[in-house]
Each structure stands twice: as C-alpha cells, then as structure tokens.
Write a protein that holds these residues in place. Structure first.
Motif, PDB file in Angstrom:
ATOM      1  N   ASP A 197     -40.358  20.156  72.392  1.00 31.06           N
ATOM      2  CA  ASP A 197     -39.017  19.605  72.491  1.00 31.06           C
ATOM      3  C   ASP A 197     -39.116  18.102  72.746  1.00 31.06           C
ATOM      4  O   ASP A 197     -39.746  17.663  73.722  1.00 31.06           O
ATOM      5  N   ALA A 198     -38.515  17.292  71.889  1.00 26.61           N
ATOM      6  CA  ALA A 198     -38.595  15.837  71.996  1.00 26.61           C
ATOM      7  C   ALA A 198     -37.946  15.336  73.284  1.00 26.61           C
ATOM      8  O   ALA A 198     -38.436  14.383  73.911  1.00 26.61           O
ATOM      9  N   LEU A 199     -36.855  15.960  73.702  1.00 25.40           N
ATOM     10  CA  LEU A 199     -36.186  15.528  74.927  1.00 25.40           C
ATOM     11  C   LEU A 199     -37.064  15.795  76.150  1.00 25.40           C
ATOM     12  O   LEU A 199     -37.161  14.955  77.054  1.00 25.40           O
ATOM     13  N   ASP A 200     -37.723  16.947  76.187  1.00 27.68           N
ATOM     14  CA  ASP A 200     -38.636  17.241  77.296  1.00 27.68           C
ATOM     15  C   ASP A 200     -39.780  16.230  77.347  1.00 27.68           C
ATOM     16  O   ASP A 200     -40.189  15.787  78.428  1.00 27.68           O
ATOM     17  N   ALA A 201     -40.304  15.857  76.185  1.00 27.06           N
ATOM     18  CA  ALA A 201     -41.383  14.870  76.134  1.00 27.06           C
ATOM     19  C   ALA A 201     -40.894  13.516  76.640  1.00 27.06           C
ATOM     20  O   ALA A 201     -41.604  12.816  77.376  1.00 27.06           O
ATOM     21  N   LEU A 202     -39.678  13.134  76.272  1.00 27.31           N
ATOM     22  CA  LEU A 202     -39.112  11.870  76.735  1.00 27.31           C
ATOM     23  C   LEU A 202     -38.917  11.876  78.251  1.00 27.31           C
ATOM     24  O   LEU A 202     -39.247  10.908  78.937  1.00 27.31           O
ATOM     25  N   LEU A 203     -38.394  12.977  78.770  1.00 29.80           N
ATOM     26  CA  LEU A 203     -38.200  13.078  80.212  1.00 29.80           C
ATOM     27  C   LEU A 203     -39.521  13.031  80.962  1.00 29.80           C
ATOM     28  O   LEU A 203     -39.634  12.400  82.011  1.00 29.80           O
ATOM     29  N   ALA A 236     -41.012   9.799  83.703  1.00 29.11           N
ATOM     30  CA  ALA A 236     -41.350  10.029  85.107  1.00 29.11           C
ATOM     31  C   ALA A 236     -42.232   8.919  85.676  1.00 29.11           C
ATOM     32  O   ALA A 236     -42.261   8.702  86.886  1.00 29.11           O
ATOM     33  N   GLN A 237     -42.932   8.184  84.819  1.00 30.40           N
ATOM     34  CA  GLN A 237     -43.802   7.113  85.305  1.00 30.40           C
ATOM     35  C   GLN A 237     -43.024   5.861  85.712  1.00 30.40           C
ATOM     36  O   GLN A 237     -43.568   4.980  86.363  1.00 30.40           O
ATOM     37  N   PHE A 238     -41.763   5.792  85.364  1.00 30.70           N
ATOM     38  CA  PHE A 238     -40.940   4.634  85.717  1.00 30.70           C
ATOM     39  C   PHE A 238     -40.025   4.981  86.889  1.00 30.70           C
ATOM     40  O   PHE A 238     -39.352   6.005  86.861  1.00 30.70           O
ATOM     41  N   ASP A 239     -40.005   4.113  87.887  1.00 33.05           N
ATOM     42  CA  ASP A 239     -39.168   4.420  89.055  1.00 33.05           C
ATOM     43  C   ASP A 239     -37.713   3.987  88.896  1.00 33.05           C
ATOM     44  O   ASP A 239     -36.879   4.299  89.715  1.00 33.05           O
ATOM     45  N   ASN A 240     -37.396   3.269  87.817  1.00 28.87           N
ATOM     46  CA  ASN A 240     -36.033   2.803  87.644  1.00 28.87           C
ATOM     47  C   ASN A 240     -35.212   3.705  86.698  1.00 28.87           C
ATOM     48  O   ASN A 240     -34.108   3.365  86.331  1.00 28.87           O
ATOM     49  N   ILE A 241     -35.764   4.853  86.300  1.00 27.32           N
ATOM     50  CA  ILE A 241     -35.028   5.805  85.457  1.00 27.32           C
ATOM     51  C   ILE A 241     -34.691   7.014  86.312  1.00 27.32           C
ATOM     52  O   ILE A 241     -35.573   7.644  86.911  1.00 27.32           O
ATOM     53  N   ILE A 242     -33.412   7.323  86.392  1.00 26.53           N
ATOM     54  CA  ILE A 242     -32.956   8.451  87.181  1.00 26.53           C
ATOM     55  C   ILE A 242     -32.407   9.520  86.232  1.00 26.53           C
ATOM     56  O   ILE A 242     -31.530   9.219  85.419  1.00 26.53           O
TER      57      ILE A 242
END
Length: 101
Positions: free
Chosen positions: A82-88, A92-98
């Motif tokens: 799933d492309a969305l799961d891969a994007l999510l 996770a490595q970025f702290d500014n994405i919630i």
C-alpha cells in the motif's frame, strides 16, 4: 474457454501433483466429461509445464483425491504494498509531520 468456470472451481475440481503427473479430480461424471477433452487437457498441460518448468502429464479422474495424496499447490493472492502505508512509514523519521487517524 467455456470450461474455465468448472476448471477453476475448487469445489468441482481438485488437483494432485505427483512427480510428473498432475491428476485433476472432477467432482462428478458431468464435470469430468466437460473437461476431459484434448482442447482442455492440452491447455492445462502447457500451463502446468510452463509454471513448473518441466513437462507434466495431465489426467482427469472422477471422484475425490485419495487422502494420502498431497493437493497441488495453488498460487496465493499477490498483494501490492500500500503506497499510503509506505508514505506514513517513511514520514516517521521526521518530527514535524503529525499523522492523525
């Protein structure tokens, strides 16, 4: 191929691969008579031989396979990631994405 609905239904046809022999067990005589024809046997032989990478002989029998026989392997469904799961997961490595659900 008009016989495909019968051939692809595991309630009507079960396959057992033993060495170089693929035995297709038809549920009843009607199904066997529909499938046990050179046109069907030739296609199944070609497909099975191509899939296994070796020559295979195909036989049709009526009834159920013997209990000691091991059913022929059936390919499982292929699942694309799933492309969305891969994007999510990558975000996770970025702290500014919630991510909220």
């Amino acid at each position: 191929m008009a016989e495909y609905p019968f051939l692809s239904n595991p309630d009507l046809v079960k396959g057992v691969l033993e060495g170089e022999k693929l035995t297709l067990w038809a549920e009843n005589g009607m199904v066997k008579s529909l499938l046990d024809k050179p046109a069907v046997t030739d296609l199944v032989t070609a497909g099975a031989s191509a899939r296994l990478g070796r020559p295979v002989r195909v036989l049709f029998r009526e009834g159920n396979p013997p209990p000691t026989a091991v059913p022929a392997p059936t390919p499982g469904p292929t699942e694309e990631p799933d492309a969305l799961d891969a994007l999510l997961a990558a975000s996770a490595q970025f702290d500014n994405i919630i991510v909220t659900e």
